[in-house]
Design a protein around this motif. Structure first.
Motif: not given
Length: 503
Positions: A347-351
């Motif tokens: 559910g998370g997004t890496e940036l």
């Protein structure tokens, strides 16, 4: 961003209604707060802390929580007038809290002691555990816990007390700590309730569109260390996401009644939530004063420009838990990469974020004096610092006294959700408890800070970031000019601890 530039990036100091308006009228700025955004500011939502804190009654999570690891859970705690408590922690395999893994039943006693001298507005407490039991809701959950126990010598003895996977019985309670347990297997599992050693209870009024405001009671318990190996020894100085009174909670709350009715044999399965794509463009604001470990109080406002993946904003830091006594402001700006789905945190997004520019505004006399005592080459170059006057620190590669380092890179974790009222929420990765920076992929967060709220009706229009009109026409230096309650040496120590946390 520099080590807390992202977590606190774009923190616009919210100093109370009059200060927010003054900042919006500052020379060179055309910042205007719309009515919708004003409702989100901490100064527009009065909060009353209950001192001494009163814990009696049931307290519940209002949604799925994420702890470092990651661990997905909901909580339901009940405190009784005789100081006894019963707590349920429900753990899940998914970030929506729909697939129960195991439940913990915790019983014990807690005694409130005194006001915390470290974290203003909090109460210190002692607790003693009488019983910790676990109920597994699947064979895979049993194997997972047994595998964690097998990682230590003490844990292996505890793992042998659990049933084999083929002998698992749904609903069976296995004691990890208590009269029937030969040893403290909860400790071998790394379990603690140190969150009970720091307590804050507060009340606020939730506006109702067609009715009188609704009373909401919140229970803030101590933060959880981001490094699992340190949790047995760590004593909190910040807070987790608050529990709310089961009787006086914010509404609507689809999860509240489900959690309040649950027990170790019947874990709550929360309503399904649609996954939201990460769309950062816009302005995001802290809905309240935030507390971080190491005596750090702040508010945040982020501005993301999606067309060129740049960001900017303000961090406003305070010396008090209601965010009304400002210490300094940091403006930061830079760029960020295109996000990719996280393989570690569903559910998370890496940036990846970069910080390339920064400006600093001292907002109290002690911070101004500290900056004037610093080497010019370490923060802003030659020239005196003035109370309320902003200075660029990009040319000196940041501001060493405040721990700002430029340029700086951070590996971040983001996610978006929608609350029951349809308001967009932005969650940004939790800062490492030890004060370090997530400046390598291995240190990327696995949990989140308190959410920011999308502020749609803010009209931003400035060709250069807002500048603060000087409030004092002579540089502050020397001792004795700080607030009477905070002598310079002690406040510098507190500030130093805070800087380690946000950079």
């Amino acid at each position: 961003m520099p080590a807390a530039m992202l977590p606190y990036a774009c923190v616009l100091v919210l100093l109370g209604a009059h200060t927010a308006e003054a900042a919006g009228m500052a020379e060179g700025s055309r910042l205007r707060w719309g009515p919708h955004c004003q409702q989100l500011l901490p100064s527009r939502a009065p909060v009353t802390a209950l001192l001494p804190s009163r814990l009696d009654g049931p307290w519940i999570s209002t949604g799925c929580e994420v702890r470092p690891g990651p661990e997905f859970l909901t909580r339901s705690y009940t405190f009784y007038p005789n100081r006894l408590f019963r707590a349920y922690q429900f753990y899940y395999r998914d970030p929506s809290c729909r697939e129960p893994a195991h439940s913990l039943l915790i019983k014990g006693k807690v005694r409130l002691r005194r006001a915390s001298w470290v974290t203003r507005g909090a109460t210190e407490a002692d607790y003693h555990l009488h019983k910790v039991g676990v109920v597994f809701h699947s064979r895979s959950a049993l194997l997972d816990v047994a595998g964690r126990l097998d990682q230590s010598r003490a844990g292996r003895a505890c793992a042998r007390r659990l049933p084999a996977a083929r002998a698992w019985l749904p609903g069976a309670l296995y004691e990890l700590l208590g009269a029937g347990a030969e040893r403290d297997c909860a400790a071998a599992l790394g379990f603690t309730m140190h969150e009970l050693s720091l307590v804050r209870v507060q009340r606020r009024l939730q506006p109702e569109p067609r009715d009188a405001p609704r009373l909401v009671e919140e229970l803030y318990l101590g933060d959880i260390h981001t490094d699992r190996a340190e949790r047995r020894h760590y004593r909190p100085t910040g807070y987790q996401r608050p529990l709310q009174s089961a009787l006086h909670h914010a509404r609507p709350c689809p999860a509240c009644s489900l959690i309040a009715r649950s027990d170790e044999h019947h874990p709550p399965v929360l309503p399904r939530q649609a996954a939201l794509p990460l769309r950062l463009g816009g302005r995001w604001v802290s809905p309240g004063c935030e507390v971080r470990p190491a005596v750090l109080f702040l508010t945040r406002v982020f501005t993301f420009h999606g067309h060129n993946r740049s960001w900017e904003g303000y961090y406003h830091h305070f010396s008090d838990p209601t965010c009304r006594q400002p210490t300094f402001t940091v403006y930061a700006a830079g760029r960020y990469t295109k996000g990719t789905p996280s393989a570690r945190v569903r559910g998370g997004t890496e940036l990846v974020f970069q910080v390339t520019r920064a400006r600093v505004t001292p907002m109290d006399r002690v911070t101004t004096a500290m900056l004037n005592f610093s080497e010019p080459s370490s923060c802003g170059g030659p020239g005196a610092w003035y109370l309320g006057a902003e200075r660029d620190v990009t040319a000196t590669n940041g501001c060493l006294p405040l721990g700002i380092r430029l340029p700086h890179v951070e590996y971040e974790l983001f996610k978006m959700e929608e609350d029951p009222l349809g308001q967009s929420l932005l969650f940004i990765g939790q800062r490492p408890t030890d004060g370090s920076s997530p400046d390598t992929p291995e240190k990327r967060p696995t949990s989140y800070q308190a959410p920011l709220v999308l502020c749609d009706r803010v009209a931003w229009g400035f060709s250069r970031p807002p500048r603060h009109r000087p409030l004092l026409q002579t540089p502050v230096s020397g001792g004795g000019l700080g607030p009477p309650a905070a002598p310079l040496p002690s406040l510098l120590l507190v500030l130093g601890l805070a800087f380690l946390q946000w950079l």
